[in-house]
Motif scaffolding. Sequence first.
Motif, PDB file in Angstrom:
ATOM      1  N   LYS A   7      -8.896 -16.147 -13.058  1.00 32.42           N
ATOM      2  CA  LYS A   7      -8.813 -15.882 -14.260  1.00 32.42           C
ATOM      3  C   LYS A   7      -9.637 -14.416 -14.722  1.00 32.42           C
ATOM      4  CE  LYS A   7      -7.311 -19.936 -15.111  1.00 32.42           C
ATOM      5  NZ  LYS A   7      -5.987 -20.091 -15.642  1.00 32.42           N
ATOM      6  N   ASN A   8     -10.506 -13.974 -13.607  1.00 27.80           N
ATOM      7  CA  ASN A   8     -11.123 -12.814 -13.834  1.00 27.80           C
ATOM      8  C   ASN A   8     -10.128 -11.536 -13.484  1.00 27.80           C
ATOM      9  OD1 ASN A   8     -12.945 -10.468 -12.742  1.00 27.80           O
ATOM     10  ND2 ASN A   8     -14.072 -11.776 -14.047  1.00 27.80           N
ATOM     11  N   GLU A   9     -10.119 -10.621 -14.213  1.00 27.49           N
ATOM     12  CA  GLU A   9      -9.261  -9.315 -13.892  1.00 27.49           C
ATOM     13  C   GLU A   9      -9.892  -8.655 -12.520  1.00 27.49           C
ATOM     14  OE1 GLU A   9      -6.613  -5.936 -15.160  1.00 27.49           O
ATOM     15  OE2 GLU A   9      -6.858  -8.097 -15.393  1.00 27.49           O
ATOM     16  N   ASP A  10     -11.172  -8.590 -12.476  1.00 27.00           N
ATOM     17  CA  ASP A  10     -11.705  -7.754 -11.148  1.00 27.00           C
ATOM     18  C   ASP A  10     -11.325  -8.819  -9.844  1.00 27.00           C
ATOM     19  OD1 ASP A  10     -12.819  -5.926 -12.568  1.00 27.00           O
ATOM     20  OD2 ASP A  10     -14.892  -6.963 -12.778  1.00 27.00           O
ATOM     21  N   ASP A  11     -11.217 -10.012 -10.294  1.00 26.45           N
ATOM     22  CA  ASP A  11     -10.896 -10.875  -8.919  1.00 26.45           C
ATOM     23  C   ASP A  11      -9.417 -10.548  -8.579  1.00 26.45           C
ATOM     24  OD1 ASP A  11     -13.180 -11.923  -8.817  1.00 26.45           O
ATOM     25  OD2 ASP A  11     -12.840 -13.987  -9.908  1.00 26.45           O
ATOM     26  N   ARG A  12      -8.714 -10.415  -9.527  1.00 28.12           N
ATOM     27  CA  ARG A  12      -7.139 -10.099  -9.366  1.00 28.12           C
ATOM     28  C   ARG A  12      -6.942  -8.622  -8.817  1.00 28.12           C
ATOM     29  NH1 ARG A  12      -6.521 -12.943 -14.532  1.00 28.12           N
ATOM     30  NH2 ARG A  12      -6.789 -11.077 -15.743  1.00 28.12           N
ATOM     31  N   LEU A  13      -7.692  -7.917  -9.120  1.00 27.28           N
ATOM     32  CA  LEU A  13      -7.779  -6.521  -8.626  1.00 27.28           C
ATOM     33  C   LEU A  13      -8.279  -6.774  -7.288  1.00 27.28           C
ATOM     34  CD1 LEU A  13      -9.061  -4.343 -11.668  1.00 27.28           C
ATOM     35  CD2 LEU A  13      -6.407  -4.274 -10.325  1.00 27.28           C
ATOM     36  N   ASP A  14      -9.037  -7.207  -6.912  1.00 27.65           N
ATOM     37  CA  ASP A  14      -9.757  -7.409  -5.599  1.00 27.65           C
ATOM     38  C   ASP A  14      -8.653  -7.990  -4.767  1.00 27.65           C
ATOM     39  OD1 ASP A  14     -12.083  -6.374  -6.351  1.00 27.65           O
ATOM     40  OD2 ASP A  14     -13.217  -8.435  -6.148  1.00 27.65           O
ATOM     41  N   ARG A  15      -8.140  -9.068  -5.171  1.00 24.19           N
ATOM     42  CA  ARG A  15      -7.150  -9.891  -4.182  1.00 24.19           C
ATOM     43  C   ARG A  15      -5.640  -8.867  -3.971  1.00 24.19           C
ATOM     44  NH1 ARG A  15      -5.850 -12.257   0.068  1.00 24.19           N
ATOM     45  NH2 ARG A  15      -3.977 -13.590  -0.087  1.00 24.19           N
ATOM     46  N   LEU A  16      -5.448  -8.043  -5.136  1.00 30.27           N
ATOM     47  CA  LEU A  16      -4.237  -7.091  -5.054  1.00 30.27           C
ATOM     48  C   LEU A  16      -4.551  -6.175  -3.873  1.00 30.27           C
ATOM     49  CD1 LEU A  16      -1.492  -6.198  -5.940  1.00 30.27           C
ATOM     50  CD2 LEU A  16      -2.626  -4.879  -7.773  1.00 30.27           C
ATOM     51  N   THR A  17      -6.010  -5.594  -3.829  1.00 25.10           N
ATOM     52  CA  THR A  17      -6.161  -4.566  -2.680  1.00 25.10           C
ATOM     53  C   THR A  17      -6.492  -5.136  -1.434  1.00 25.10           C
ATOM     54  OG1 THR A  17      -8.107  -3.857  -4.355  1.00 25.10           O
ATOM     55  CG2 THR A  17      -8.573  -3.434  -1.998  1.00 25.10           C
ATOM     56  N   GLU A  18      -6.575  -6.666  -1.370  1.00 27.95           N
ATOM     57  CA  GLU A  18      -6.389  -7.289   0.040  1.00 27.95           C
ATOM     58  C   GLU A  18      -5.179  -7.455   0.319  1.00 27.95           C
ATOM     59  OE1 GLU A  18     -10.366  -9.940  -0.819  1.00 27.95           O
ATOM     60  OE2 GLU A  18      -8.508 -11.067  -0.749  1.00 27.95           O
ATOM     61  N   LEU A  19      -4.148  -7.871  -0.550  1.00 28.39           N
ATOM     62  CA  LEU A  19      -2.605  -8.028  -0.312  1.00 28.39           C
ATOM     63  C   LEU A  19      -1.998  -6.556   0.002  1.00 28.39           C
ATOM     64  CD1 LEU A  19      -1.887 -10.416  -3.338  1.00 28.39           C
ATOM     65  CD2 LEU A  19      -1.726 -11.152  -0.919  1.00 28.39           C
ATOM     66  N   ASN A  20      -2.538  -5.521  -0.557  1.00 26.34           N
ATOM     67  CA  ASN A  20      -2.101  -4.232  -0.159  1.00 26.34           C
ATOM     68  C   ASN A  20      -2.468  -3.729   1.202  1.00 26.34           C
ATOM     69  OD1 ASN A  20      -1.104  -1.471  -0.673  1.00 26.34           O
ATOM     70  ND2 ASN A  20      -3.328  -1.042  -0.468  1.00 26.34           N
ATOM     71  N   VAL A  21      -3.463  -4.055   1.817  1.00 24.94           N
ATOM     72  CA  VAL A  21      -3.911  -3.968   3.137  1.00 24.94           C
ATOM     73  C   VAL A  21      -3.001  -4.901   4.300  1.00 24.94           C
ATOM     74  CG1 VAL A  21      -5.664  -4.270   4.988  1.00 24.94           C
ATOM     75  CG2 VAL A  21      -6.294  -3.393   2.664  1.00 24.94           C
ATOM     76  N   LEU A  22      -2.819  -6.227   3.777  1.00 25.18           N
ATOM     77  CA  LEU A  22      -1.778  -6.964   4.622  1.00 25.18           C
ATOM     78  C   LEU A  22      -0.367  -6.300   4.643  1.00 25.18           C
ATOM     79  CD1 LEU A  22      -3.034 -10.632   3.542  1.00 25.18           C
ATOM     80  CD2 LEU A  22      -2.907  -9.682   5.756  1.00 25.18           C
ATOM     81  N   GLU A  23       0.202  -5.666   3.512  1.00 19.41           N
ATOM     82  CA  GLU A  23       1.306  -5.372   3.318  1.00 19.41           C
ATOM     83  C   GLU A  23       1.344  -4.030   4.279  1.00 19.41           C
ATOM     84  OE1 GLU A  23       5.272  -4.807   2.286  1.00 19.41           O
ATOM     85  OE2 GLU A  23       3.772  -6.672   2.120  1.00 19.41           O
ATOM     86  N   GLN A  24       0.314  -3.177   4.352  1.00 22.77           N
ATOM     87  CA  GLN A  24       0.320  -2.056   4.993  1.00 22.77           C
ATOM     88  C   GLN A  24       0.417  -2.378   6.593  1.00 22.77           C
ATOM     89  OE1 GLN A  24       1.398   0.252   3.266  1.00 22.77           O
ATOM     90  NE2 GLN A  24       0.658  -0.926   1.336  1.00 22.77           N
ATOM     91  N   LEU A  25      -0.557  -3.703   7.195  1.00 22.11           N
ATOM     92  CA  LEU A  25      -0.559  -4.128   8.507  1.00 22.11           C
ATOM     93  C   LEU A  25       0.939  -4.346   8.642  1.00 22.11           C
ATOM     94  CD1 LEU A  25      -3.643  -5.842   8.150  1.00 22.11           C
ATOM     95  CD2 LEU A  25      -3.351  -3.872   9.517  1.00 22.11           C
ATOM     96  N   LYS A  26       1.656  -4.935   7.942  1.00 21.50           N
ATOM     97  CA  LYS A  26       3.119  -5.314   8.202  1.00 21.50           C
ATOM     98  C   LYS A  26       3.797  -4.179   8.693  1.00 21.50           C
ATOM     99  CE  LYS A  26       4.001  -9.265   5.493  1.00 21.50           C
ATOM    100  NZ  LYS A  26       4.468  -9.849   3.996  1.00 21.50           N
ATOM    101  N   HIS A  27       3.586  -2.975   7.900  1.00 20.14           N
ATOM    102  CA  HIS A  27       4.537  -1.727   7.892  1.00 20.14           C
ATOM    103  C   HIS A  27       4.088  -1.250   9.463  1.00 20.14           C
ATOM    104  CE1 HIS A  27       4.862  -1.134   3.559  1.00 20.14           C
ATOM    105  NE2 HIS A  27       5.453  -2.167   3.904  1.00 20.14           N
ATOM    106  N   ILE A  28       2.669  -1.164   9.883  1.00 18.21           N
ATOM    107  CA  ILE A  28       2.006  -0.804  11.245  1.00 18.21           C
ATOM    108  C   ILE A  28       2.924  -1.376  12.226  1.00 18.21           C
ATOM    109  CG2 ILE A  28       0.404  -0.681  12.577  1.00 18.21           C
ATOM    110  CD1 ILE A  28      -0.072   1.492  10.697  1.00 18.21           C
ATOM    111  N   PHE A  29       2.916  -2.792  12.070  1.00 20.09           N
ATOM    112  CA  PHE A  29       3.552  -3.571  13.032  1.00 20.09           C
ATOM    113  C   PHE A  29       4.997  -3.367  13.328  1.00 20.09           C
ATOM    114  CE2 PHE A  29      -0.164  -6.469  12.950  1.00 20.09           C
ATOM    115  CZ  PHE A  29      -0.412  -6.443  14.207  1.00 20.09           C
ATOM    116  N   GLU A  30       5.674  -2.997  12.331  1.00 17.79           N
ATOM    117  CA  GLU A  30       7.181  -2.660  12.332  1.00 17.79           C
ATOM    118  C   GLU A  30       7.545  -1.547  12.804  1.00 17.79           C
ATOM    119  OE1 GLU A  30       8.241  -6.224   8.920  1.00 17.79           O
ATOM    120  OE2 GLU A  30       7.862  -4.108   8.232  1.00 17.79           O
ATOM    121  N   LEU A  31       6.613  -0.688  12.804  1.00 13.14           N
ATOM    122  CA  LEU A  31       7.066   0.875  13.330  1.00 13.14           C
ATOM    123  C   LEU A  31       7.498   0.887  14.644  1.00 13.14           C
ATOM    124  CD1 LEU A  31       4.193   2.807  11.501  1.00 13.14           C
ATOM    125  CD2 LEU A  31       6.716   3.016  11.025  1.00 13.14           C
TER     126      LEU A  31
END
Length: 212
Positions: free
Chosen positions: A139-163
Amino acid sequence: MQNYDDLLKANLEWVETKLSLDKDYFKNLSKGQNPPFLYIGCSDSRMPIDTFTQSEPGSFFIHRNIANQVFPNDMNFLATLEYAVEQLGVQHIIVSGHYECGGIRTAHEKCRHSAMISNWLMPIKKIEVEHKEELKLLKNEDDRLDRLTELNVLEQLKHIFELPIIRNKIESGEYPKIHGWILDIRHGNIKEIDIPMEEWKSKGIIPKEYEK
């Protein structure tokens, strides 16, 4: 706020302090580097990783860009990664985002930005779309941005593993361990991101030979 002359003055004071503690400090520092960590972080000026970890020069080989992105066609990043892995033999690769990230917030906003910034942040917008149902539950905008920040790190980790360079190292049996961090700028803490190891192995994102 520091001005330009303050930077030069502070440098002289720092040199004097270091030499007063160890007269050979810079002589030893100049002999070469053997950093155990490759740090892939955000360009944000508030994110000096050596300060957050109380580390001396020589601890981190560093690559930083807006919102800590890992692109398989970014020659700057790929050259840094290859040098860190092949020449320096780093033992750990850390992808780190941080809360209150301007890049994450800019990607989330619905306003227009320059073509260069929009293109750079487009992958984050895609992450937000892919996870919109999960984010909508917060519900909270800051919480959504925090979670998007975490999801972004996870996505970049995927890219690292796939190189290819990382997959080849893992399959050889000698490879750096890979980690995800969030720097909590509100409290100063480092938060480790859990990598869904078994799920990603089952999907082929992580080679089966990789162990933490």
